[in-house]
Design a protein around this motif. Structure first.
Motif: not given
Ligand SMILES: Cc1cc2nc3c(=O)[nH]c(=O)nc-3n(C[C@H](O)[C@H](O)[C@H](O)COP(=O)(O)O)c2cc1C
Length: 177
Positions: A106-123
């Protein structure tokens, strides 16, 4: 034998920075000439993404499923990956990505959603049967100036994880002879 690699970019805007990040990760992870790369920019296929059936999308889904390594990349939209990427992945049957090693980015505006690829796309990738070698890779736009170093570090981590998996894989294969 050459490794079959795909990059799937779930950005509704074509030729995005997210696409560049995903392509760079492949370049950093694999040695030149050792792989064949197919880049699927889903922005080029939005007209068909909800069409059913669609020969165009079926062909893309099949090509990705037949790849050895796939980087699935998306900009962060509302804390997660885009609906465009979800629509592409929803077209797979159960275990549709079995045998694929998948890296979520994932890319994103800042680090707020840095766990996104691990917590949302990976599962989601694991649900489809793909093997995900470690945490997802997240790049905040503020890191673009250090893109080379940041992606290099991520590639080194994936390379180490994959080397560990290769050892286990060899032992598991030997047990089945
Ligand atoms: C509809 C929309 C929603 C977004 N939501 C988030 C978000 O929740 N968190 C975040 O960090 N960035 C968010 N962003 C910013 C994008 O993730 C960021 O600009 C992206 O990394 C740009 O990638 P690109 O240059 O490849 O398009 C959003 C952008 C858009 C257009």
């Amino acid at each position: 034998m050459s490794l079959r690699v795909a990059v799937v970019v779930g950005n509704p805007r074509p030729l995005s920075r997210t696409r560049r990040v995903a392509e760079l990760l492949v370049e950093k992870l694999l040695s030149p000439g050792s792989y064949e790369l197919e880049v699927i920019d889903l922005a080029d296929h939005v007209d068909e993404i909800f069409a059913w059936p669609s020969d165009e999308l079926a062909g893309l889904n099949a090509s990705v499923a037949e790849s050895d390594l796939v980087v699935f990349a998306s900009p962060t939209y509302k804390a997660t990956y885009t609906g465009l990427l979800k629509a592409f992945l929803d077209r797979y049957p159960a275990n549709g990505l079995a045998g694929v090693t998948a890296i979520p980015v994932h890319t994103g505006a800042d680090f707020t959603h840095a766990l996104g690829p691990t917590f949302t796309l990976s599962p989601l990738l694991a649900e489809l049967g793909a093997a995900v070698p470690g945490r997802g890779f997240y790049l905040a736009l503020s890191q673009l100036e250090q893109l080379d170093e940041v992606v290099e570090a991520a590639a080194a981590e994936y390379a180490a994880n994959l080397a560990g998996l290769a050892k286990v894989s060899a032992a598991a294969s030997a047990a089945r002879v």
